[in-house]
Scaffold this motif. Sequence first.
Motif, PDB file in Angstrom:
ATOM      1  N   UNK A 200       0.855  -1.188   0.000  1.00 23.71           N
ATOM      2  CA  UNK A 200       0.000   0.000   0.000  1.00 23.71           C
ATOM      3  C   UNK A 200       0.890   1.237   0.000  1.00 23.71           C
ATOM      4  N   UNK A 201       0.561   2.255  -0.806  1.00 19.48           N
ATOM      5  CA  UNK A 201       1.362   3.488  -0.779  1.00 19.48           C
ATOM      6  C   UNK A 201       1.444   4.061   0.635  1.00 19.48           C
ATOM      7  N   UNK A 202       2.598   4.601   0.982  1.00 22.12           N
ATOM      8  CA  UNK A 202       2.846   5.088   2.342  1.00 22.12           C
ATOM      9  C   UNK A 202       1.850   6.154   2.766  1.00 22.12           C
ATOM     10  N   UNK A 203       1.476   7.032   1.864  1.00 24.55           N
ATOM     11  CA  UNK A 203       0.566   8.097   2.259  1.00 24.55           C
ATOM     12  C   UNK A 203      -0.824   7.558   2.626  1.00 24.55           C
ATOM     13  N   UNK A 204      -1.166   6.353   2.178  1.00 23.13           N
ATOM     14  CA  UNK A 204      -2.438   5.732   2.541  1.00 23.13           C
ATOM     15  C   UNK A 204      -2.300   4.955   3.848  1.00 23.13           C
ATOM     16  N   UNK A 205      -1.253   4.156   3.968  1.00 25.76           N
ATOM     17  CA  UNK A 205      -1.126   3.284   5.138  1.00 25.76           C
ATOM     18  C   UNK A 205      -0.639   4.005   6.387  1.00 25.76           C
ATOM     19  N   UNK A 206       0.088   5.095   6.238  1.00 27.63           N
ATOM     20  CA  UNK A 206       0.675   5.770   7.394  1.00 27.63           C
ATOM     21  C   UNK A 206      -0.012   7.089   7.752  1.00 27.63           C
TER      22      UNK A 206
ATOM     23  N   UNK B   1     -15.684  16.112   1.235  1.00 25.63           N
ATOM     24  CA  UNK B   1     -14.940  17.206   0.603  1.00 25.63           C
ATOM     25  C   UNK B   1     -13.766  17.593   1.485  1.00 25.63           C
ATOM     26  N   UNK B   2     -12.838  18.307   0.890  1.00 23.68           N
ATOM     27  CA  UNK B   2     -11.678  18.798   1.629  1.00 23.68           C
ATOM     28  C   UNK B   2     -10.961  17.636   2.320  1.00 23.68           C
ATOM     29  N   UNK B   3     -10.655  16.607   1.533  1.00 28.36           N
ATOM     30  CA  UNK B   3     -10.027  15.392   2.046  1.00 28.36           C
ATOM     31  C   UNK B   3      -8.537  15.641   2.249  1.00 28.36           C
ATOM     32  N   UNK B   4      -8.076  15.342   3.447  1.00 26.10           N
ATOM     33  CA  UNK B   4      -6.665  15.567   3.793  1.00 26.10           C
ATOM     34  C   UNK B   4      -6.092  14.331   4.473  1.00 26.10           C
ATOM     35  N   UNK B   5      -4.801  14.104   4.230  1.00 22.35           N
ATOM     36  CA  UNK B   5      -4.065  13.046   4.919  1.00 22.35           C
ATOM     37  C   UNK B   5      -3.296  13.677   6.062  1.00 22.35           C
ATOM     38  N   UNK B   6      -3.361  13.055   7.249  1.00 22.08           N
ATOM     39  CA  UNK B   6      -2.624  13.522   8.417  1.00 22.08           C
ATOM     40  C   UNK B   6      -1.683  12.398   8.833  1.00 22.08           C
ATOM     41  N   UNK B   7      -0.386  12.672   8.811  1.00 17.76           N
ATOM     42  CA  UNK B   7       0.635  11.676   9.121  1.00 17.76           C
ATOM     43  C   UNK B   7       0.463  11.147  10.545  1.00 17.76           C
TER      44      UNK B   7
ATOM     45  N   UNK C 167      11.281   9.277   8.198  1.00 14.83           N
ATOM     46  CA  UNK C 167      12.365  10.023   7.545  1.00 14.83           C
ATOM     47  C   UNK C 167      11.848  11.095   6.586  1.00 14.83           C
ATOM     48  N   UNK C 168      10.640  10.932   6.071  1.00 15.70           N
ATOM     49  CA  UNK C 168      10.117  11.863   5.071  1.00 15.70           C
ATOM     50  C   UNK C 168       9.135  12.893   5.617  1.00 15.70           C
ATOM     51  N   UNK C 169       8.424  12.548   6.684  1.00 17.93           N
ATOM     52  CA  UNK C 169       7.380  13.436   7.185  1.00 17.93           C
ATOM     53  C   UNK C 169       7.365  13.459   8.708  1.00 17.93           C
ATOM     54  N   UNK C 170       6.721  14.478   9.240  1.00 18.24           N
ATOM     55  CA  UNK C 170       6.583  14.619  10.684  1.00 18.24           C
ATOM     56  C   UNK C 170       5.175  14.219  11.098  1.00 18.24           C
ATOM     57  N   UNK C 171       5.054  13.764  12.325  1.00 21.36           N
ATOM     58  CA  UNK C 171       3.747  13.402  12.860  1.00 21.36           C
ATOM     59  C   UNK C 171       2.824  14.623  12.822  1.00 21.36           C
ATOM     60  N   UNK C 172       1.594  14.405  12.353  1.00 22.96           N
ATOM     61  CA  UNK C 172       0.618  15.484  12.282  1.00 22.96           C
ATOM     62  C   UNK C 172       0.677  16.312  11.016  1.00 22.96           C
ATOM     63  N   UNK C 173       1.678  16.075  10.168  1.00 21.06           N
ATOM     64  CA  UNK C 173       1.788  16.826   8.920  1.00 21.06           C
ATOM     65  C   UNK C 173       0.553  16.553   8.053  1.00 21.06           C
TER      66      UNK C 173
END
Length: 178
Positions: A87-93, A114-120, A125-131
């Motif tokens: 699964x792509x990381x932005x979906x699973x994480x 609407x206004x769908x957002x991904x929250x880490x 290594x690539x993103x911070x928690x809550x990004x």
Amino acid sequence: MKSIIIFFCSIFFFSFNLTETDNFTIENGKVIWQKVYETDLTNENLIGRIKTSGQFENISENEESLTAKINQLSMDFKGYGVSEMSTPMYVSRSYVKTFVLIQFKEKRYRVTLKNIKFVQKYEDALTKEGQTTDIELYALKKRNTEFKSNFLNKPSKIMDFTFQKATDFNGVAEEGKW
């Protein structure tokens, strides 16, 4: 002549698939998810099930519609039948947070996200928690007019599966006696 007709038909078919898929559409450069459900529930029973589902916050209702927010919806890639590694990381994480509009008509209701957002979920290594990242970054191309082909593979299908699970109130069991 025959090849020209086939060419134009294939272009039409291809462009249609890139602007609407798995209940996702592009509206004014933004991705929305929309599904209509048939139901035998009354509006009052339906609203009751929505409120007690635990999925929604800041619920506001009137006779014709209900608005709410989802703040921490995890994508159910396992329920869909795939592993985290495929699964792509932005979906699973990530969690998904979104605005929800539920409109009522006789014997059916329509859910619009609407206004769908991904929250880490956690730092890596690539993103911070809550990004927070808008879905359009991963899903759209050509100035937000077409879906990316890699979004149409697994991500849109996993998200569609998860969104349907969260918004189908027909199969929700009635509370038993205790």
